[in-house]
Motif scaffolding. Structure first.
Motif, PDB file in Angstrom:
ATOM      1  N   UNK A  55       4.437  23.383 -28.694  1.00 38.28           N
ATOM      2  CA  UNK A  55       4.486  23.883 -27.315  1.00 38.28           C
ATOM      3  C   UNK A  55       3.089  23.908 -26.717  1.00 38.28           C
ATOM      4  N   UNK A  56       2.103  24.356 -27.481  1.00 37.14           N
ATOM      5  CA  UNK A  56       0.734  24.400 -26.970  1.00 37.14           C
ATOM      6  C   UNK A  56       0.243  22.999 -26.610  1.00 37.14           C
ATOM      7  N   UNK A  57       0.606  21.995 -27.380  1.00 35.20           N
ATOM      8  CA  UNK A  57       0.237  20.608 -27.064  1.00 35.20           C
ATOM      9  C   UNK A  57       0.868  20.178 -25.746  1.00 35.20           C
ATOM     10  N   UNK A  58       2.151  20.478 -25.602  1.00 33.48           N
ATOM     11  CA  UNK A  58       2.892  20.118 -24.387  1.00 33.48           C
ATOM     12  C   UNK A  58       2.267  20.793 -23.175  1.00 33.48           C
ATOM     13  N   UNK A  59       1.971  22.084 -23.283  1.00 34.02           N
ATOM     14  CA  UNK A  59       1.430  22.834 -22.164  1.00 34.02           C
ATOM     15  C   UNK A  59       0.006  22.396 -21.832  1.00 34.02           C
ATOM     16  N   UNK A  60      -0.776  22.087 -22.853  1.00 38.11           N
ATOM     17  CA  UNK A  60      -2.172  21.666 -22.640  1.00 38.11           C
ATOM     18  C   UNK A  60      -2.243  20.391 -21.809  1.00 38.11           C
ATOM     19  N   UNK A  61      -1.260  19.507 -21.956  1.00 38.02           N
ATOM     20  CA  UNK A  61      -1.242  18.267 -21.173  1.00 38.02           C
ATOM     21  C   UNK A  61      -1.157  18.551 -19.678  1.00 38.02           C
ATOM     22  N   UNK A  62      -0.593  19.704 -19.328  1.00 42.53           N
ATOM     23  CA  UNK A  62      -0.493  20.116 -17.921  1.00 42.53           C
ATOM     24  C   UNK A  62      -1.624  21.066 -17.545  1.00 42.53           C
ATOM     25  N   UNK A  63      -2.501  21.392 -18.503  1.00 44.12           N
ATOM     26  CA  UNK A  63      -3.578  22.335 -18.232  1.00 44.12           C
ATOM     27  C   UNK A  63      -3.084  23.763 -18.104  1.00 44.12           C
ATOM     28  N   UNK A  64      -2.002  24.080 -18.806  1.00 41.10           N
ATOM     29  CA  UNK A  64      -1.355  25.382 -18.706  1.00 41.10           C
ATOM     30  C   UNK A  64      -1.397  26.070 -20.071  1.00 41.10           C
ATOM     31  N   UNK A  65      -1.681  27.356 -20.079  1.00 38.00           N
ATOM     32  CA  UNK A  65      -1.627  28.117 -21.327  1.00 38.00           C
ATOM     33  C   UNK A  65      -0.171  28.470 -21.628  1.00 38.00           C
ATOM     34  N   UNK A  66       0.132  28.804 -22.877  1.00 38.49           N
ATOM     35  CA  UNK A  66       1.508  29.220 -23.190  1.00 38.49           C
ATOM     36  C   UNK A  66       1.963  30.421 -22.355  1.00 38.49           C
ATOM     37  N   UNK A  67       1.065  31.370 -22.094  1.00 39.31           N
ATOM     38  CA  UNK A  67       1.436  32.531 -21.285  1.00 39.31           C
ATOM     39  C   UNK A  67       1.725  32.123 -19.838  1.00 39.31           C
ATOM     40  N   UNK A  68       0.926  31.223 -19.293  1.00 39.87           N
ATOM     41  CA  UNK A  68       1.183  30.726 -17.936  1.00 39.87           C
ATOM     42  C   UNK A  68       2.514  29.978 -17.889  1.00 39.87           C
ATOM     43  N   UNK A  69       2.781  29.183 -18.908  1.00 40.77           N
ATOM     44  CA  UNK A  69       4.041  28.432 -18.958  1.00 40.77           C
ATOM     45  C   UNK A  69       5.231  29.378 -19.004  1.00 40.77           C
ATOM     46  N   UNK A  70       5.122  30.431 -19.799  1.00 42.62           N
ATOM     47  CA  UNK A  70       6.209  31.403 -19.887  1.00 42.62           C
ATOM     48  C   UNK A  70       6.392  32.130 -18.564  1.00 42.62           C
ATOM     49  N   UNK A  71       5.305  32.451 -17.891  1.00 40.59           N
ATOM     50  CA  UNK A  71       5.402  33.094 -16.581  1.00 40.59           C
ATOM     51  C   UNK A  71       6.100  32.179 -15.580  1.00 40.59           C
ATOM     52  N   UNK A  72       5.740  30.909 -15.564  1.00 40.34           N
ATOM     53  CA  UNK A  72       6.398  29.951 -14.665  1.00 40.34           C
ATOM     54  C   UNK A  72       7.890  29.875 -14.971  1.00 40.34           C
TER      55      UNK A  72
END
Length: 144
Positions: free
Chosen positions: A27-44
């Motif tokens: 998940x961290x790899x996937x989110x990093x490609x968008x420049x998003x942290x896991x916490x930011x991704x969960x918030x979105x």
């Protein structure tokens, strides 16, 4: 003593933790490609699913309101989220994804599901259904 033997519990605990670590790393790899942290991704994800109040977001994320404030500021600065006055109570704000935020959240969701699908592809259909049923049983809220 009720329940399974301690040695089996220990083995299942290690395996469950290993699976979580593998999935979280992916998940961290996937989110990093968008420049998003896991916490930011969960918030979105939570805002996309209807969490509109910062206080509710803090509850879901299990963080302090001040942490949510910083998180929201970073998402707002990135153009992914907007805060609007609550029409029912102008002292509160409601959260809404921007079109860019919706697009990013959609890509994150699709990438995450693909990564998880690839991980699950090791199982055949019967194993997948059994895994689903076991997860449902283990995650049920106790009825009392």
């Amino acid at each position: 003593m009720n329940g399974p033997p301690l040695t089996l519990v220990e083995e299942l605990s290690r395996l469950g933790y290993t699976l979580m670590r593998l999935l979280f790393a992916r998940a961290k790899e996937v989110f990093a490609k968008e420049g998003i942290s896991p916490l930011q991704a969960e918030a979105l994800r939570l805002v996309a699913e209807g969490v509109r109040l910062p206080s509710r977001l803090a509850e879901h994320l299990e963080v302090l309101p001040s942490q949510v404030s910083h998180l929201l500021a970073s998402l707002e600065e990135a153009g992914l989220l907007e805060r609007h006055p609550d029409p029912e109570d102008r002292r509160r704000v409601q959260l809404q994804l921007t079109p860019k935020g919706k697009a990013v959240q959609g890509r994150l969701q699709a990438a995450w599901l693909e990564a998880y699908r690839q991980h699950l592809s090791r199982l055949n259909t019967a194993e997948l259904l059994a895994f689903r049923d076991l997860l449902k049983k283990l995650t049920e809220v106790e009825r009392g």
